[in-house]
Design a protein around this motif. Structure first.
Motif, short mmCIF file in Angstrom:
data_model
loop_
_atom_site.label_atom_id
_atom_site.label_comp_id
_atom_site.label_asym_id
_atom_site.label_seq_id
_atom_site.Cartn_x
_atom_site.Cartn_y
_atom_site.Cartn_z
N CYS A 104 31.25 49.59 80.52
CA CYS A 104 32.30 49.20 81.48
C CYS A 104 32.79 47.79 81.21
N LEU A 108 36.64 47.07 80.21
CA LEU A 108 37.45 46.23 81.10
C LEU A 108 37.90 44.95 80.42
N SER A 109 37.07 44.39 79.56
CA SER A 109 37.49 43.17 78.85
C SER A 109 38.60 43.48 77.85
N ARG A 110 38.55 44.66 77.23
CA ARG A 110 39.64 45.06 76.33
C ARG A 110 40.92 45.26 77.10
N ALA A 111 40.82 45.87 78.28
CA ALA A 111 42.01 46.09 79.11
C ALA A 111 42.61 44.76 79.56
N LEU A 112 41.76 43.79 79.88
CA LEU A 112 42.25 42.47 80.28
C LEU A 112 42.93 41.78 79.12
N ASP A 113 42.38 41.89 77.93
CA ASP A 113 43.00 41.26 76.76
C ASP A 113 44.36 41.86 76.45
N ARG A 114 44.50 43.16 76.65
CA ARG A 114 45.79 43.82 76.38
C ARG A 114 46.83 43.50 77.43
N SER A 115 46.41 43.24 78.66
CA SER A 115 47.37 43.01 79.74
C SER A 115 47.88 41.57 79.77
N ARG A 116 47.25 40.66 79.06
CA ARG A 116 47.71 39.27 79.05
C ARG A 116 48.99 39.16 78.23
#
Length: 119
Positions: A104, A108-116
């Motif tokens: 998880c 979630l850290s990958r999703a945060l990196d993509r959303s920046r």
């Protein structure tokens, strides 16, 4: 063991063992997993200290580490009645729960990196 061409092979595959070591390293390298495992160790230590204190009534302190490492730690119900089985079930439960926590955190850290937004 030999192959059709007469080449000898070993029982362990080096690429598979490297992959397994990488997966274990990746699982236990995260901060969230280490914090979770530290909390589990602290709860287990706390339950031991509280249970061995001078109290006349039975202590339910052992339930806290079991619930923190549930559902797998609930195998203590079917294990033989020995104090080491309590520690074993909490340890196995904590290690088993570390895997989805690491997954998880990684997702979630990958999703945060993509959303920046990139500037």
């Amino acid at each position: 063991m030999s192959t059709a061409r007469g080449e000898s092979t070993t029982m362990t595959d080096t690429t598979a063992s490297h992959r397994a070591l990488r997966a274990v390293r990746r699982t236990f390298a995260g901060v969230y997993v280490r914090v979770y495992l530290a909390v589990c160790v602290a709860l287990l230590g706390w339950s031991v200290v509280v249970s061995t204190g001078p109290n006349e009534d039975a202590s339910f302190a052992g339930v806290v580490p079991l619930m923190a490492t549930a559902p797998l730690s609930l195998i203590v119900i079917v294990l033989p009645d020995h104090v080491s089985m309590f520690y074993l079930s909490v340890g196995v439960g904590a290690l088993a729960n570390a895997v989805p926590i690491a997954w998880c955190a990684r997702v979630l850290s990958r999703a945060l990196d993509r959303s920046r937004p990139t500037a």
